[in-house]
Design a protein around this motif. Structure first.
Motif: not given
Length: 262
Positions: A134-145
């Motif tokens: 979903a973030m890839t389609r928008r070309g933007r996002g942030q994920i922390a694990v």
């Protein structure tokens, strides 16, 4: 290329493992900073109690129950969150367990080890699988694990837990470049000892033990900063980073001393 640092104006935050401990504290900290936080765990009653604590904060917390070991449920949950609240701009994949996996002199507990990996490794991947595209389609996002300082090197009494966290550090290191190419910031959170229900049963001294509220501030500050590793407390971090470069004979001699104290 500068990687994005998401803000409340970009969408909502999603936190797994949010019913207690670091997850709950980070949810409150992000709500204090103006985020709408969608909080996920298995216990809906605990999530609803957490949501009530955010009623007078600049942001808010909304409860969405879910089990990270159920891939279909996680895919459906991400779809629901985005349909109801808007795009997930920030995902903090924090769900984890610390099941005992070793009895002194008796090898390890297979069932406990499998349960640990089911949540700490596969649970993270099953949460990541729907939110990353979903973030890839928008070309933007942030994920922390959430991983752990225990994942730096093998420690006595933490075979399965430490290995599960080491796996997530390795996974995030490997995936960081691919995410960056798609405009997504991927981070790993490596806490030391924090006052949470997970650490309450530890029958040994926990050096540099941190209050959970202080840990939550460190996580939120790290999310805003955008660097790859968010780690605390720093004194314990550097001690364990040093331990990573020790040769095996010296390291195992040191661990024998540690094992006698736990």
């Amino acid at each position: 290329m500068a990687l994005p640092r998401m803000t409340p104006q970009d969408g909502v935050a999603w936190i797994t493992g949010a019913s207690s401990g670091i997850g709950a504290a980070v949810a409150l900290e992000l709500a204090q900073r103006g985020w709408t936080v969608t909080a996920t765990a298995r216990r809906l009653d605990l999530l609803e109690g957490l949501a009530r604590k955010s009623e007078h904060l600049p942001g808010r917390i909304v409860a969405h129950a879910g089990d990270v070991t159920d891939a279909a449920a996680m895919a459906g949950l991400v779809e629901t969150i985005e349909a109801v609240h808007g795009p997930i701009a920030l995902a903090f994949l924090n769900a984890g367990v610390a099941t005992g996996t070793r009895e002194r002199g008796r090898g390890f507990d297979l069932a406990a080890a499998e349960a640990t990996f089911a949540v700490n490794v596969l649970g993270v991947l099953r949460s990541l699988a729907p939110v990353l595209p979903a973030m890839t389609r928008r070309g933007r996002g942030q994920i922390a694990v959430t991983a752990s300082l225990v994942g730096y090197r093998g420690l006595p009494g933490a075979a399965a837990y430490g290995a599960s966290k080491a796996a997530m550090i390795h996974f995030c290191e490997s995936l960081r470049g691919d995410c960056a190419a798609d405009g997504i910031t991927l981070q790993v959170v490596n806490p030391g000892f924090v006052v949470t229900p997970m650490t309450e049963g530890n029958g040994f001294s926990m050096p540099f033990l941190m209050p959970v509220e202080a840990a939550a501030r460190r996580v939120a500050d790290g999310l805003a900063g955008g660097g790859f590793e968010i780690t605390f407390p720093r004194r314990l971090t550097w001690l364990l980073k040093l331990a990573r470069i020790l040769p095996y004979p010296l390291y195992f001699a040191l661990m024998r001393q540690v094992a006698r104290r736990i």
